[in-house]
Write an enzyme that holds these catalytic residues in place. Structure first.
Site, mmCIF file in Angstrom:
data_model
loop_
_atom_site.group_PDB
_atom_site.id
_atom_site.type_symbol
_atom_site.label_atom_id
_atom_site.label_comp_id
_atom_site.label_asym_id
_atom_site.label_seq_id
_atom_site.Cartn_x
_atom_site.Cartn_y
_atom_site.Cartn_z
ATOM 1 N N LYS A 159 -30.050 -35.223 7.530
ATOM 2 C CA LYS A 159 -30.857 -34.934 6.342
ATOM 3 C C LYS A 159 -30.380 -35.807 5.203
ATOM 4 O O LYS A 159 -29.220 -35.732 4.781
ATOM 5 C CB LYS A 159 -30.742 -33.460 5.974
ATOM 6 C CG LYS A 159 -31.526 -33.094 4.724
ATOM 7 C CD LYS A 159 -31.520 -31.606 4.470
ATOM 8 C CE LYS A 159 -32.305 -31.291 3.199
ATOM 9 N NZ LYS A 159 -32.266 -29.852 2.891
ATOM 10 N N ARG A 199 -38.943 -29.238 -4.767
ATOM 11 C CA ARG A 199 -38.076 -28.625 -5.784
ATOM 12 C C ARG A 199 -38.917 -27.767 -6.716
ATOM 13 O O ARG A 199 -38.490 -26.693 -7.123
ATOM 14 C CB ARG A 199 -37.324 -29.709 -6.570
ATOM 15 C CG ARG A 199 -36.470 -30.615 -5.683
ATOM 16 C CD ARG A 199 -35.041 -30.141 -5.555
ATOM 17 N NE ARG A 199 -34.367 -30.815 -4.457
ATOM 18 C CZ ARG A 199 -33.615 -31.923 -4.559
ATOM 19 N NH1 ARG A 199 -33.446 -32.487 -5.740
ATOM 20 N NH2 ARG A 199 -33.052 -32.444 -3.495
ATOM 21 N N ARG A 255 -27.896 -34.035 -4.696
ATOM 22 C CA ARG A 255 -27.191 -33.512 -3.521
ATOM 23 C C ARG A 255 -26.444 -34.611 -2.756
ATOM 24 O O ARG A 255 -26.211 -34.509 -1.568
ATOM 25 C CB ARG A 255 -28.194 -32.855 -2.573
ATOM 26 C CG ARG A 255 -29.081 -31.790 -3.187
ATOM 27 C CD ARG A 255 -29.655 -30.902 -2.105
ATOM 28 N NE ARG A 255 -30.806 -30.126 -2.515
ATOM 29 C CZ ARG A 255 -30.779 -29.049 -3.312
ATOM 30 N NH1 ARG A 255 -29.629 -28.643 -3.814
ATOM 31 N NH2 ARG A 255 -31.883 -28.390 -3.612
ATOM 32 N N GLU A 258 -24.134 -37.660 12.672
ATOM 33 C CA GLU A 258 -24.479 -36.263 12.347
ATOM 34 C C GLU A 258 -25.259 -35.603 13.489
ATOM 35 O O GLU A 258 -25.076 -34.424 13.779
ATOM 36 C CB GLU A 258 -25.310 -36.213 11.060
ATOM 37 C CG GLU A 258 -24.509 -36.547 9.804
ATOM 38 C CD GLU A 258 -23.699 -35.361 9.291
ATOM 39 O OE1 GLU A 258 -23.617 -34.328 9.981
ATOM 40 O OE2 GLU A 258 -23.156 -35.469 8.176
ATOM 41 N N LYS A 286 -34.704 -35.867 8.740
ATOM 42 C CA LYS A 286 -35.484 -35.492 7.568
ATOM 43 C C LYS A 286 -35.091 -36.323 6.371
ATOM 44 O O LYS A 286 -33.894 -36.485 6.144
ATOM 45 C CB LYS A 286 -35.224 -34.016 7.274
ATOM 46 C CG LYS A 286 -35.847 -33.488 6.020
ATOM 47 C CD LYS A 286 -35.451 -32.061 5.822
ATOM 48 C CE LYS A 286 -36.065 -31.572 4.536
ATOM 49 N NZ LYS A 286 -35.635 -30.233 4.224
ATOM 50 N N SER A 320 -42.212 -32.727 1.527
ATOM 51 C CA SER A 320 -43.188 -32.517 0.453
ATOM 52 C C SER A 320 -43.681 -33.817 -0.183
ATOM 53 O O SER A 320 -44.873 -33.961 -0.452
ATOM 54 C CB SER A 320 -42.577 -31.611 -0.615
ATOM 55 O OG SER A 320 -41.368 -32.158 -1.119
ATOM 56 N N TYR A 332 -46.812 -29.881 6.412
ATOM 57 C CA TYR A 332 -47.633 -28.935 5.637
ATOM 58 C C TYR A 332 -49.094 -28.992 6.074
ATOM 59 O O TYR A 332 -49.880 -28.155 5.670
ATOM 60 C CB TYR A 332 -47.474 -29.237 4.135
ATOM 61 C CG TYR A 332 -46.040 -29.033 3.683
ATOM 62 C CD1 TYR A 332 -45.556 -27.755 3.436
ATOM 63 C CD2 TYR A 332 -45.153 -30.112 3.573
ATOM 64 C CE1 TYR A 332 -44.228 -27.555 3.070
ATOM 65 C CE2 TYR A 332 -43.830 -29.919 3.200
ATOM 66 C CZ TYR A 332 -43.375 -28.634 2.954
ATOM 67 O OH TYR A 332 -42.060 -28.432 2.607
HETATM 68 C C1 PBG Z 1 -32.990 -27.262 1.298
HETATM 69 C C2 PBG Z 1 -34.271 -27.857 1.704
HETATM 70 C C3 PBG Z 1 -34.968 -28.896 1.070
HETATM 71 C C4 PBG Z 1 -36.151 -29.101 1.800
HETATM 72 C C5 PBG Z 1 -36.138 -28.200 2.832
HETATM 73 N N1 PBG Z 1 -34.949 -27.466 2.775
HETATM 74 C C6 PBG Z 1 -34.796 -29.622 -0.150
HETATM 75 C C7 PBG Z 1 -33.622 -30.201 -0.702
HETATM 76 O O1 PBG Z 1 -32.681 -30.627 -0.031
HETATM 77 O O2 PBG Z 1 -33.661 -30.263 -1.929
HETATM 78 C C8 PBG Z 1 -37.194 -30.116 1.472
HETATM 79 C C9 PBG Z 1 -38.502 -29.902 2.066
HETATM 80 C C10 PBG Z 1 -39.581 -30.723 1.482
HETATM 81 O O3 PBG Z 1 -39.379 -31.541 0.572
HETATM 82 O O4 PBG Z 1 -40.707 -30.547 1.960
HETATM 83 N N2 PBG Z 1 -32.995 -25.871 1.545
#
Ligand code: PBG
Length: 326
Positions: free
Chosen positions: A198, A208, A219, A235, A250, A276, A315
């Site tokens: 990730k 967010r 992060r 990872e 991801k 997203s 989505y």
């Molecule tokens: C963290 C989490 C994130 C997403 C899914 N789980 C966001 C992040 O690391 O800020 C992102 C999903 C998306 O952008 O569709 N719990």
């Protein structure tokens, strides 16, 4: 008159029937997973401005939406919860009556036989500082203290009936700790999806807003650097080693190389999350008339499958499944 080429790949592209027959990759509804948001205190669904077409659900509207998802034939749903109050340790995440655990019980009761109910296992929606773990005295994300929280969260989610826990926090050792905690509590059938690779991505921007994140800063001290392909593989292998049943890459579209590496080497299924920002970019361009919405959606998910994803979180899962079936 020239000597024509001997090699004519166009021969197989000539008609729709030929093209259909030689297509190397297909999408099936069963390999699509819909991420869904449920917000505490809502009476009816509320649209998310940054993700046109996606809403925050109340428990009731979530139940109706998962029934539709099951009817569309998709493989699963991934639930995210948004609590009304947050604190430093994300107490709502481990409360059996917290929004995510309550919603999970409702969804499992409704569609638990027909699709796989999955839950996001991470603290960021529940902490007032918005980080995926808890902080130490100097404000850094404390890896091992966060693992303690994940362990409790895993047990709460498994007891609520979640079939598969999506470990998205990117703490070192999270898969091993959660596997041990589940096994020690007799929860041997609860599966683990490791969000292994990730990346610290700008493409989570709309999410967010979707989870009303309180994050200050970023992060980058725990999510992967977008520059690193080899480290993505490290990872993936670590999560497999720690007992992940499925691993994930991801975001998806900007990381297809990482995905292809993972797909070539992993002994467990590899999934990808079309996040997203990937969603909202296509929606925004389509709303402006700049691209053909349906073709762009189909091509984007197909490309993620082609790179090696066994299943895709998107989505568009339900809409795409309906297109595929019609
Ligand atoms: C963290 C989490 C994130 C997403 C899914 N789980 C966001 C992040 O690391 O800020 C992102 C999903 C998306 O952008 O569709 N719990």
């Amino acid at each position: 008159m020239i000597d024509g080429p001997r090699d004519r790949p166009r021969r197989l592209r000539r008609t729709p029937a030929l093209r259909r027959l030689v297509a190397e990759t297909r999408i099936h509804p069963a390999e699509l997973i819909l991420p869904m948001f449920v917000r505490e205190g809502l009476r009816s669904p509320e649209p998310i401005a940054s993700m046109p077409g996606v809403s925050h659900h109340s428990i009731d509207s979530l139940r109706r939406a998962v029934v539709e998802a099951a009817e569309a034939g998709i493989g699963g749903v991934m639930l995210f919860g948004i609590p009304t109050s947050k604190d430093a340790i994300g107490s709502g995440a481990t409360d059996e009556n917290g929004i995510l655990n309550t919603a999970t019980r409702a969804v499992v009761a409704e569609v638990g036989e027909s699709i796989v109910v999955q839950t996001d296992l991470c603290l960021d929606e529940f902490t007032d500082h918005g980080h995926c773990g808890v902080l130490d005295a100097s404000g850094n994300v404390d890896n091992d203290a966060s693992l303690e929280r994940y362990r409790d969260m895993a047990i709460a989610q498994a007891n609520a009936g979640s079939h598969l826990l999506g470990l998205s926090g990117m703490m070192d050792g999270q898969v091993a700790v959660v596997r041990d905690a589940l096994d020690e509590n007799g929860l041997i059938d609860t599966a683990i999806l490791g969000y292994a690779a990730k990346y610290a991505s700008a493409f989570y921007g709309p999410f967010r807003e979707a989870v009303q994140s309180s994050l200050q800063g970023d992060r980058r001290s725990y999510q992967l650097d977008p520059a690193n392909r080899r480290e993505g593989m490290r990872e993936i292998l670590t999560d497999v080693d720690e007992g992940a049943d499925v691993v994930m890459v991801k975001p998806a579209m900007s990381y297809l190389d990482v995905l292809a590496d993972a797909a070539a080497a992993s002994p467990v299924p590899v999934w990808a999350y079309q996040v997203s920002g990937e969603y909202s970019m296509i929606e925004a361009a389509a709303a402006n008339g700049w691209i053909d919405r349906r073709r762009a959606i189909e091509e984007s998910v197909l490309s993620i499958r082609r790179a090696g994803a066994d299943a895709v979180l998107t989505y568009w899962a339900v809409e795409l499944a309906r297109w595929l079936r019609s």
